[in-house]
Design an enzyme around this catalytic site. Structure first.
Site: not given
Ligand code: F6P
Length: 411
Positions: A137, A249, A139, A186, A19, A193-195
């Protein structure tokens, strides 16, 4: 740096795999400039390992104009694996070796995460190809052994190029969600993301995120029930009746129907390193908050937003600092190594003396340390806040507190 001609007649190639991040071009430029000073001819391999298959896809970077601040990667990227995997059973290593020979590449610098650098390390060990890894990365889940001291605790943390810029973007994203969420009373479930690691999710706290969920804490039935209680209580306590919940995620969430803790995949198709594409957990969580707590909740996937944009100042200096260490590795002919930061530090402390290198075989995956996240309150700890503050500065978002007097008609 003084110009050496030690490596005159030699060539070094750079590739980026996996990525993209906003700091890859900066890494390429920094390595290119330093290798050129050493006398190398510098090539770029396009599309990661794919650029070393078939006839090869190689460009000459020597002396070319390069914009290291521009996000993404000018060499482009892919998740191609040169080694056989479930997805692709063909052994492509002979093609890689042939092209390294055809293009007369003496040293290969691989900018990537665990997958890209893991493959590079295997090439080094199995085939004796001189490789140097370069971390990358958003992540932030590579085992870089970057020590972080906070109070009387010292733990091994991580700082990977790409993460600082991405973390800033996530903080800004949360800060923007805050004003719209407040206007509608609300709850916003913000997916990050971040696996399998929650490093990036914590950045949401720097933009007003409150309770959070990370993949490292499995959301069993009991935990989920407790989490929903916490959500209700925190929401009701808030004067504006609003709440931003950053969630990773890769969160494993109890499914009431199957009775199992499950991740949500956007696609079940595996890439060549065996990863499915994650995505969609925030919708599930927001749905359960709405139906079980009867509070208006929406989901928002931040998706590729933190991967895009311009390289931050921190990332710029970080990539240059790590590239200085690459020079050292080249001069010592220490291959199979990757430069890393020794200590978690501020922008001003990014210096080569704060760097060392680690064996690429030891990179692996580093999940969020338990010292950074309190599973009992679903909150990032002061130690994490200290960690990220050194990189992106203190949490910062606007607030406008109003408590206008209510007008009662005089009759
Ligand atoms: O590894 C980086 C990353 O951005 C992960 O956070 C995410 O799960 C994945 O890549 C997405 O990959 P792709 O670009 O293939 O959709």
């Amino acid at each position: 740096m003084r110009e050496h001609k030690l490596f005159k007649g030699k060539s070094l190639a750079i590739l980026s795999g996996g990525g993209d991040t906003p700091a890859i071009n900066s890494s390429i430029e920094a390595v290119r400039n330093r290798a050129s000073m050493l006398g190398f001819k510098v090539y770029g391999v396009r599309q990661g390992w794919r650029g070393l298959l078939g006839d090869g896809d190689i460009v000459d970077l020597t002396g070319q104009t390069y914009n290291g601040l521009y996000g993404g990667t000018a060499l482009r990227s892919s998740r191609t694996n040169p080694f056989p995997s479930k997805k692709n059973t063909e052994d492509r290593v002979p093609q890689v070796l042939k092209n390294l020979q055809r293009y007369k590449i003496d040293v290969l610098v691989t900018i990537g995460g665990d997958d890209t650098n893991g493959a590079a390390k295997r090439l080094y060990e199995r085939e004796g190809i001189p490789v140097i890894g370069f971390p990358k990365t958003i992540d932030n889940d590579l085992r870089t052994k970057t020590w972080h001291t906070f109070g009387d605790k010292t733990i091994d943390a991580v700082i990977c190029p790409g993460f600082p810029t991405a973390a800033k973007s996530i903080a800004e994203f949360a800060a923007r969600l805050k004003t719209t969420a407040e206007s509608h009373s609300r709850i916003m479930v913000m997916e990050v993301m971040g696996r399998d690691a929650g490093w990036l999710t914590g950045a949401g706290v720097f933009g007003s995120g409150d309770i959070c969920l990370v993949p490292e804490v499995e959301m069993t039935k009991q935990r989920k029930d407790f989490f929903l209680e916490c959500v209700k209580e925190t929401y009701l306590r808030n004067t504006k009746k609003t709440l931003i919940i950053p969630v990773s995620e890769g969160v494993r969430w109890y499914n009431d129907e199957s009775g199992m803790c499950e991740v949500v995949n956007a696609s079940n198709e595996l890439d060549e390193y065996g990863h499915a594409r994650l995505g969609g957990i925030s919708g599930l969580i927001a749905g359960e908050i709405s139906s079980k707590l009867k509070i208006d909740a929406r989901s928002q996937i931040t998706g590729y937003y933190p991967r895009g944009g311009t390289c931050s100042e921190y990332d710029r200096r970080l990539t240059q600092t790590l590239a200085d260490k690459v020079v050292d590795l080249l001069l010592r002919e220490q291959y199979g190594q990757m430069p890393v930061l020794n200590r978690v530090c501020t922008y001003q402390e990014l210096e080569e003396f704060n760097c060392s290198s680690i064996d690429m075989g030891a990179i692996g995956n580093r999940s969020l340390p338990e010292e950074y996240f309190d599973a009992n309150t679903f909150r990032f700890t002061p130690m994490y806040v200290d960690f990220l503050s050194r990189i992106i500065g203190k949490p910062c978002y606007e607030t406008f507190d109003y408590d206008f007097p209510v007008v009662v008609p005089e009759d």
